[in-house]
Write a protein that holds these residues in place. Structure first.
Motif, PDB file in Angstrom:
ATOM      1  N   ARG A  69       0.769  -1.568  -0.063  1.00 14.22           N
ATOM      2  CA  ARG A  69       0.483  -0.215  -0.132  1.00 14.22           C
ATOM      3  C   ARG A  69       1.196   1.040   0.109  1.00 14.22           C
ATOM      4  NH1 ARG A  69      -5.400   0.438   1.148  1.00 14.22           N
ATOM      5  NH2 ARG A  69      -5.747   1.956   2.477  1.00 14.22           N
ATOM      6  N   VAL A 119      -0.407   7.335  -5.819  1.00 18.59           N
ATOM      7  CA  VAL A 119      -2.073   8.462  -5.466  1.00 18.59           C
ATOM      8  C   VAL A 119      -1.453   9.834  -4.876  1.00 18.59           C
ATOM      9  CG1 VAL A 119      -3.554   8.449  -4.849  1.00 18.59           C
ATOM     10  CG2 VAL A 119      -2.788   6.364  -4.695  1.00 18.59           C
ATOM     11  N   LEU A 131      -8.101   6.283  -5.307  1.00 19.16           N
ATOM     12  CA  LEU A 131      -7.578   6.287  -4.275  1.00 19.16           C
ATOM     13  C   LEU A 131      -7.469   7.993  -3.841  1.00 19.16           C
ATOM     14  CD1 LEU A 131      -5.580   3.060  -4.252  1.00 19.16           C
ATOM     15  CD2 LEU A 131      -8.319   3.723  -3.214  1.00 19.16           C
ATOM     16  N   THR A 132      -7.663   8.604  -5.180  1.00 22.53           N
ATOM     17  CA  THR A 132      -8.157   9.785  -4.361  1.00 22.53           C
ATOM     18  C   THR A 132      -9.141  10.049  -4.260  1.00 22.53           C
ATOM     19  OG1 THR A 132      -8.430  11.178  -7.494  1.00 22.53           O
ATOM     20  CG2 THR A 132      -5.792  10.755  -6.676  1.00 22.53           C
ATOM     21  N   ILE A 133      -8.810  11.439  -2.916  1.00 19.30           N
ATOM     22  CA  ILE A 133     -10.322  11.921  -2.834  1.00 19.30           C
ATOM     23  C   ILE A 133     -11.905  12.465  -4.052  1.00 19.30           C
ATOM     24  CG2 ILE A 133     -11.091  13.461  -1.131  1.00 19.30           C
ATOM     25  CD1 ILE A 133     -10.312  11.897   0.575  1.00 19.30           C
ATOM     26  N   SER A 192      -3.796  15.299   2.263  1.00 17.91           N
ATOM     27  CA  SER A 192      -5.159  14.865   2.117  1.00 17.91           C
ATOM     28  C   SER A 192      -5.985  15.244   0.972  1.00 17.91           C
ATOM     29  CB  SER A 192      -5.479  16.587   2.654  1.00 17.91           C
ATOM     30  OG  SER A 192      -5.361  17.166   2.131  1.00 17.91           O
ATOM     31  N   ALA A 193      -5.377  15.327   0.205  1.00 17.56           N
ATOM     32  CA  ALA A 193      -5.952  14.440  -1.030  1.00 17.56           C
ATOM     33  C   ALA A 193      -5.921  13.501  -1.851  1.00 17.56           C
ATOM     34  CB  ALA A 193      -5.251  15.699  -2.060  1.00 17.56           C
ATOM     35  N   ILE A 194      -5.921  12.456  -0.490  1.00 22.53           N
ATOM     36  CA  ILE A 194      -5.474  11.037  -0.842  1.00 22.53           C
ATOM     37  C   ILE A 194      -6.837  10.138   0.152  1.00 22.53           C
ATOM     38  CG2 ILE A 194      -3.090  10.489  -1.663  1.00 22.53           C
ATOM     39  CD1 ILE A 194      -1.916   9.603   0.868  1.00 22.53           C
ATOM     40  N   SER A 195      -7.146   9.252  -0.399  1.00 25.60           N
ATOM     41  CA  SER A 195      -7.884   7.901   0.628  1.00 25.60           C
ATOM     42  C   SER A 195      -7.884   7.863   1.565  1.00 25.60           C
ATOM     43  CB  SER A 195      -7.886   6.685  -0.830  1.00 25.60           C
ATOM     44  OG  SER A 195      -9.026   6.713  -0.167  1.00 25.60           O
ATOM     45  N   GLU A 196      -9.008   8.514   2.063  1.00 26.49           N
ATOM     46  CA  GLU A 196      -8.667   8.579   3.497  1.00 26.49           C
ATOM     47  C   GLU A 196      -8.043   7.216   4.457  1.00 26.49           C
ATOM     48  OE1 GLU A 196     -12.134   8.116   2.867  1.00 26.49           O
ATOM     49  OE2 GLU A 196     -11.346   9.796   2.722  1.00 26.49           O
ATOM     50  N   ASP A 197      -8.839   6.179   3.369  1.00 30.02           N
ATOM     51  CA  ASP A 197      -8.297   5.142   4.142  1.00 30.02           C
ATOM     52  C   ASP A 197      -6.686   4.385   3.990  1.00 30.02           C
ATOM     53  OD1 ASP A 197     -10.522   4.277   1.907  1.00 30.02           O
ATOM     54  OD2 ASP A 197      -8.591   3.134   1.397  1.00 30.02           O
ATOM     55  N   PHE A 198      -5.697   5.469   3.755  1.00 31.52           N
ATOM     56  CA  PHE A 198      -4.039   5.029   3.684  1.00 31.52           C
ATOM     57  C   PHE A 198      -3.822   4.913   4.900  1.00 31.52           C
ATOM     58  CE2 PHE A 198      -3.894   5.393  -1.159  1.00 31.52           C
ATOM     59  CZ  PHE A 198      -3.417   4.777  -0.889  1.00 31.52           C
ATOM     60  N   GLU A 199      -2.395   4.827   5.717  1.00 26.53           N
ATOM     61  CA  GLU A 199      -2.587   5.045   6.724  1.00 26.53           C
ATOM     62  C   GLU A 199      -1.955   6.436   6.801  1.00 26.53           C
ATOM     63  OE1 GLU A 199       0.937   2.967   9.066  1.00 26.53           O
ATOM     64  OE2 GLU A 199      -0.841   1.388   8.014  1.00 26.53           O
ATOM     65  N   PRO A 200      -1.850   7.518   7.735  1.00 28.08           N
ATOM     66  CA  PRO A 200      -0.973   8.251   7.937  1.00 28.08           C
ATOM     67  C   PRO A 200       0.972   8.427   7.327  1.00 28.08           C
ATOM     68  CG  PRO A 200      -1.792   8.219   9.929  1.00 28.08           C
ATOM     69  CD  PRO A 200      -2.175   6.735   9.286  1.00 28.08           C
TER      70      PRO A 200
END
Lengths: 452, 507
Positions: free
Chosen positions: A361, A368, A435-437, B5-13
Motif C-alpha cells: 500500500r 496516488v 484512490l484520490t479524494i 489530504s488529497a489521497i483516500s482516507e483509508d491510507f495509513e498516515p
C-alpha cells in the motif's frame, strides 16, 4: 545469501527506467499481443521484398515499447537478413529544440557506428561533403587517423550537440548554407551505400532503422509557425511525413499514443500506411470491471516479476505475501513501469521479506499522491465520466483526454492479441487515481446516491 | 495545498520515522543511479534528517550539495560538485530558490532543463540522487517536468510537526502593514505561497494541536498580503475567517481589527454601505475596549467612505478627529495617512494650496518611516493637485513617480489610479494618443482587479477624448457605460455625467 543481500539484489533488479534486456524480457502475448506484434512486423518485412516498409509503433510511456523494440532488434539480427539499427533518440535530441536534420544526423551516426563496430564497414567520406563538414565542428576526429570516421560522429559529440544550443545553431546554419546538398539526400545516399556493402560483405541484405523515443518530442504549442524549424510531435509526424517516409530503407518510428488518439492521429495512416502497431497496457481486469481480474494478464505480470527475481536468489512466494502481490498487480493497471517501481519501493518498506500488504500500500500511496498533485482540476469530471461510461471509450478529438493518456491518468487496453481494428480498444482510469479524494468526489457528483 | 489530504482516507498516515527508514534502505540497497524526491518543507528539518541518514550509515561516503541561489541547470551544477568524488549518495537541497512559487512552472528554466535531461543523470552519476524539496516545488516538478518525475524510483514525504507549524507561523508572519505593503511584488507572492502552505498544514493538524492565536495571525497576515496586491475578495475571505475565530474565543481587539479590515476591502470594492457598517462596528468595539489606535483608524476609514461619496465636509471632520488621536498617541503612520486624506478632501473643495501643503507633509512622513505605499499615494495626490492647477508637466512627473512605486510593490489598485491620471493629464495637454493609451491600460487593470471606480473613470475619460476627437457615437457608448458603473457604486460623478449624457447623447 543474507537477507540484506537478497533485498539489495531485488532492489536493483527492479529498476523502473531501463528497458528490459533479454534476461528480463517477458512476452505478454495473450494480454496484449507483445510477441504477436513482433512476429507480425517480421512477417511483413519478409514478405515485402523490395518495398521499404514504414511502421508506426505506439503505446503509453513506460508500457514496455522499448523492451519490445529491443526484443525485435534481437530477433531480427538473429533470425532475418535485416540488419537492425536501434536508435534511442533520447540520446540525440533536445526534445524541446529538435529539427528534422537532428534526427537525420542521429540516424547517420548510429548506422555508421553500428556498421563499423559490427562489420568494420567504413564508407568513403569524399562523397558526403555535408556530413564531413558537420563532423568538422566536433574537432579532432581526424586525429584518430582513421578514414571514414567522420560518419561516426561519435555519441560523445552528439551529446555535446544535444546540450549546447550554440553548437547546435552552428551545425544547423552549416546545413542550411549548403545549397548543393541536403542532409536528407546524403542520408539516403549513405544508406544505399551501406546496404550495398551489407549485401557484399555480410549475410544481411537490408537495413531496418528502429527510431525509438521519438514520441518524447514536445507537443504542439500555440504560436508555433509553419516555417519554424523546431519540430513538435504534430509537425514531425504529419508535417514532415514526406521526408520520414522518403528515407530509403525500412524504418520503425515510435509515435506518441496521445497523438495517435488525437484528431491528428486519424491522418497518420494516410501517410504511413496501415502498419500501425499499438502496444496497450497488459489487460489485468475485465473491460469496465475493475474488480474482476483477467487471469491471463495476471499470469503474464507474474512472469515479468519472476524473470526479474530469477537472478536474486529467491522466489516470488518468499518475496511477497499473497495479498501484497495481488494488490500491486491490481493497482499497476498493467503498466509495467509502475509495477516495477511498486516492487522496488515496497522492497524498502519492510525490514525483512516478505513484502506485506502494508508495504504494498505504501508504494501505491506514493503514486496516488503524485496523481492527486498533478491532475488538472478540469480533468476530474472527465475521469469520472469515463469511469461511469458503459463503453469505456474516450472522445478522440478531445485534447484533455489526449493529455491524460500522455500522463497515464487514463490507460489504454485491448481485448486480446491479433487485433487489427481499433474497435476492441478500450480505456480505464489509472487505478491509483481511484484512490484520490477528488476522483471519488467527482464520481459521487456524477452518480448522486438515489434519494429515498 | 498539501497533497496528503488529497489521497483516500483509508491510507495509513505518514510517519517520519518510517519514511526515514525507507530512505536509509534506499541508500543502502542502491547499486546504481536512481532518482528520489524527499519532500520536506523546512531546511532545518531537512538537515536533521540528512544528519540522521549519515549517522545510520556511518562509513558510507555521501555528499550534500546545498544551493543558496537560483540555478538553471542541475546537471551542469552537479557535475561541477561531484566530479571525481567517491560518493554513494548525493543529497541536493536549496532547489526552491530556483523554483518560484508564483508564475507558471513551464516557464521555469530549471524545471525545463530537468525535464529534458531526465536520462542524462544516470550517465554522470552512478549513485542515487535525492532531491530535497518543499512540497510546492515538488508539485511544480510533478506538473511541469512529468518526464523527469516519471523516472523516479520513489518519493519520501516528511511531515511538518504540529509544534513546528505553529512555531513557523509565529516566525513567518509580520504584523506590520507598513513593512508588508512596501515589499516588492515578487516577495509578496512568495510570502503568500508560504503562508498558504502553512495554513493548509495547520488545517491538517489534529484539533488538539491547533493554536487559535497562530491561526489568527496567519489569517490576518494572508489577508493583508492579499489586500496589498489588490486581491480584495481573497482578503475578505481571510478576514471573515479571522472574525469568526475572534468571536469564538471572545477576542475583542481581533474582532475590531477584522471588522475594520473588512470595511477597507469593501471600500476598495466600492461597496460603501457595507464598508460604513463594518467601520462603525469596529469603532464601537475600539471605544469600548479603549483602543485609541483602533478608534483613530476607524474614524479615518469612515472619513474615507464619506470622501468617496463626495461628502467632503463630513470627511474632513472625521479625518481631523483621527489625526488628533494619532498625534496624541504618537502614531506617525496614522498621522501621515490622515494628512493625506485631508489633502485629498481639500483638493476636491478647490483649496489646492492647502491640499499641496498636506500632501507634502504626508510624503515627508511616509519617506521618514519607509512606508512605500504612503509615499506613492502622496506623490499621486500631489499630481492631482497640480493637475487642478493646470500644471500638467508637474502633474505628470508626480504621477510617474507614484506609478513606479505602485508597480514595484504590486499595488495594482494605485497603479490603475496613476494610469487614469496620466491619461487625464495627457488629454489636457492635447496628446490624445497617449491619453487613450493610458486610459486603456488603466481600464484593463481596473477590470482585472475588480476596481469599479477605476473602470468608470477610465471609460469616462476615454469617452471625453473620443468626443473631443469628434467620434460622437463611440464617445456616447463609452460614457453610458461609465454612467452605469457610477450609478451602481453611487459615485459623486454620476449626476454630472448623467446630465451631460442626456444633453449630448440623444439619438
Amino acid at each position: 545469501m543474507k537477507t540484506e543481500e537478497i533485498q539489495t539484489a531485488i532492489y536493483n533488479a527492479f529498476e523502473p527506467n531501463v528497458p528490459a534486456d533479454s534476461r528480463f524480457y517477458a512476452d505478454c502475448k495473450e494480454a496484449r499481443g507483445g510477441s504477436a506484434l513482433v512476429k507480425k512486423m517480421i512477417d511483413r518485412l519478409n514478405s515485402a521484398k523490395n518495398e521499404n516498409l514504414r511502421y508506426l509503433f505506439t503505446g503509453h510511456l513506460g508500457c514496455g515499447k522499448s523492451s519490445e523494440l529491443l526484443h525485435l532488434a534481437d530477433k531480427l539480427e538473429k533470425e532475418t537478413t535485416f540488419f537492425p539499427v536501434y536508435i534511442d533518440f533520447e540520446e540525440y535530441l533536445d526534445k524541446q529544440d529538435a529539427t528534422l536534420e537532428d534526427i537525420f544526423l542521429g540516424m547517420i551516426s548510429e548506422i555508421a557506428s553500428r556498421c563499423r563496430d559490427k562489420f568494420e564497414i567504413k564508407v568513403k567520406e569524399e562523397s558526403y561533403s555535408l556530413i564531413k563538414k558537420i563532423a568538422g565542428f566536433f574537432g579532432d576526429f581526424s586525429a584518430k587517423g582513421e578514414i571514414g570516421l567522420p560518419f561516426d560522429i561519435a555519441k560523445l559529440n552528439i551529446e555535446k550537440l544535444r546540450q549546447n544550443p550554440n553548437l547546435r545553431q552552428q551545425v544547423r546554419a552549416a546545413i542550411k548554407q549548403d545549397e548543393k546538398k541536403s542532409l536528407f539526400s546524403e542520408l539516403n545516399d549513405f544508406i544505399m551505400e551501406i546496404e550495398l556493402r551489407l549485401k557484399q560483405e555480410t549475410e544481411f541484405t537490408k537495413l531496418i532503422i528502429i527510431a525509438d523515443s521519438l514520441e518524447k518530442i514536445k507537443r504542439f504549442e500555440k504560436g508555433e509557425k509553419e516555417e519554424d524549424e523546431i519540430i513538435s510531435q504534430e509537425k514531425l509526424f504529419l508535417g514532415k511525413s514526406e521526408q520520414l517516409t522518403g528515407i530509403a530503407t525500412n524504418v520503425i518510428y515510435t509515435v506518441p499514443l496521445s497523438l495517435y488518439r488525437s484528431h491528428y492521429g486519424t491522418q497518420l495512416p494516410q501517410f504511413y500506411g496501415k502498419n500501425v502497431f499499438v502496444l496497450p497496457m497488459v489487460k489485468i481486469h475485465q473491460r469496465g470491471k475493475f474488480d474482476e481480474p483477467f487471469e491471463i494478464g495476471r499470469q503474464e505480470l507474474i512472469e515479468i516479476i519472476n524473470k526479474r527475481l530469477k537472478h536474486t536468489g529467491t522466489s516470488i512466494d518468499k518475496v511477497f505475501k499473497e495479498d501484497a502481490l495481488e494488490y500491486l498487480l491490481k493497482y499497476c493497471g498493467g503498466h509495467i513501469r509502475s509495477l516495477v517501481r511498486f516492487v522496488q519501493e515496497a522492497s524498502i518498506a519492510v525490514d525483512e521479506l516478505p513484502i506485506d500488504f502494508k508495504a504494498a500500500r505504501e508504494s501505491v500511496k506514493e503514486e496516488v499522491r503524485s496523481f492527486a498533485a498533478s491532475v488538472r482540476e478540469s480533468y476530474w469530471d472527465k475521469l469520472a465520466k469515463l469511469e461511469s461510461s458503459t463503453n469505456q471509450q474516450i472522445e478522440n478529438g478531445d485534447d484533455d483526454y489526449s493529455k491524460m493518456l500522455e500522463s497515464l491518468a487514463i490507460l489504454e487496453y485491448m481485448n486480446g492479441d491479433e487485433v487489427e481494428t481499433d474497435d476492441d480498444v478500450w480505456y480505464a482510469v489509472n487505478p491509483s487515481i481511484r484512490l484520490t479524494i477528488k476522483f471519488k468526489e467527482s464520481l459521487a457528483k456524477l452518480n448522486p446516491p438515489a434519494e429515498n | 495545498m498539501p497533497t496528503e489530504s488529497a489521497i483516500s482516507e483509508d491510507f495509513e498516515p505518514y510517519n517520519d520515522e518510517r519514511e526515514l527508514r525507507r530512505l536509509i534502505r534506499a541508500v543502502q540497497f542502491s547499486k546504481k543511479h536512481y532518482l528520489y524526491f524527499a519532500c520536506c518543507n523546512q531546511a532545518p528539518k531537512q538537515n536533521e534528517l540528512i544528519a540522521d541518514v549519515k549517522k545510520n550509515l556511518k562509513g558510507k561516503p555521501m555528499k550534500v550539495v546545498r544551493f543558496k541561489k537560483p540555478i538553471t541547470d542541475l546537471l551542469t551544477e552537479l557535475q561541477k560538485e561531484v566530479i571525481g568524488e567517491n560518493c554513494e549518495a548525493v543529497f541536493v537541497q536549496g532547489l526552491e530558490y530556483s523554483i518560484a512559487s508564483d508564475g507558471k512552472g513551464d516557464e521555469n528554466a530549471l524545471i525545463h532543463n530537468l525535464n529534458i535531461s531526465r536520462d542524462a543523470f544516470k550517465r554522470y552519476l552512478s549513485c542515487p540522487l535525492f532531491l530535497w524539496l518543499p512540497e510546492y516545488a515538488l508539485v511544480k516538478i510533478t506538473r511541469y517536468a512529468p518526464d523527469f518525475f516519471s523516472v523516479r524510483s520513489g518519493t519520501f514525504y516528511f511531515s511538518n510537526p504540529p509544534e513546528r507549524v505553529t512555531e513557523q507561523i509565529f516566525q513567518s508572519v509580520s504584523s506590520n502593514w507598513i513593512e508588508i505593503s512596501s515589499l516588492p511584488l515578487a516577495e509578496k507572492l512568495k510570502q503568500i505561497e508560504i503562508l498558504e502552505n502553512l495554513l493548509a498544514e495547520y488545517q491538517g493538524l489534529h484539533r488538539e494541536k491547533q493554536d487559535k492565536q497562530a491561526e489568527m495571525r496567519l489569517l490576518s497576515n494572508l489577508a493583508e498580503f492579499s489586500f496589498s496586491i489588490s486581491e480584495f475578495q481573497k482578503a475578505i475571505e481571510y478576514h471573515k475567517q479571522h472574525l469568526a475565530i475572534s468571536r469564538e474565543i471572545s477576542y475583542r481587539q481581533g474582532e475590531s481589527n477584522s471588522l475594520g479590515n473588512l470595511g477597507n476591502a469593501y471600500l476598495k470594492l466600492n461597496e460603501h454601505r457595507k464598508a460604513i457598517e463594518y467601520y462603525e462596528q469596529s469603532l464601537a468595539i475600539s471605544r469600548e475596549i479603549g483602543n485609541r489606535q483602533g478608534e483613530s483608524a476607524s474614524l479615518g476609514n469612515l472619513g474615507q467612505v464619506y470622501y468617496a461619496l463626495g461628502k467632503y465636509g463630513k470627511a474632513i471632520e472625521y479625518h481631523e478627529q483621527s489625526l488628533a488621536i494619532s498625534r496624541e498617541i504618537g502614531n506617525r503612520g496614522g498621522e501621515g495617512t490622515s494628512l493625506g486624506h485631508l489633502g485629498s478632501a481639500y483638493t476636491d473643495l478647490g483649496e489646492y494650496g492647502k491640499a499641496i501643503e498636506y500632501h507634502k507633509q504626508h510624503l515627508a512622513i511616509s519617506r521618514e518611516i519607509g512606508y512605500r505605499q504612503g509615499e506613492s499615494a502622496s506623490l499621486g495626490n500631489l499630481g492631482i493637485a497640480y493637475l487642478k492647477l493646470n500644471e500638467y508637466q508637474k502633474a505628470i512627473e508626480y504621477y510617474e513617480q507614484s506609478l513606479a512605486i505602485s508597480r514595484e510593490i504590486g499595488n495594482r489598485g494605485d497603479e490603475s489610479t496613476s494610469l487614469v491620471n496620466l491619461g487625464i493629464a495627457y488629454g489636457n495637454l492635447g496628446d490624445y494618443r497617449k491619453a487613450i493609451e493610458y486610459n486603456e491600460q488603466s481600464l484593463r487593470t481596473s477590470r482585472e482587479i475588480g476596481n469599479r471606480q477605476g473602470e468608470g473613470n477610465s471609460l469616462d475619460n476615454l469617452g471625453n477624448i473620443y468626443y473631443r476627437l469628434g467620434e460622437k457615437d463611440r464617445a456616447c457608448n463609452l460614457l453610458k457605460e461609465a454612467l452605469v458603473i457610477y450609478e451602481a457604486i453611487e459615485s459623486p460623478n454620476a449626476n454630472v455625467l448623467r446630465q451631460w449624457v442626456e444633453k449630448h447623447c440623444q439619438n
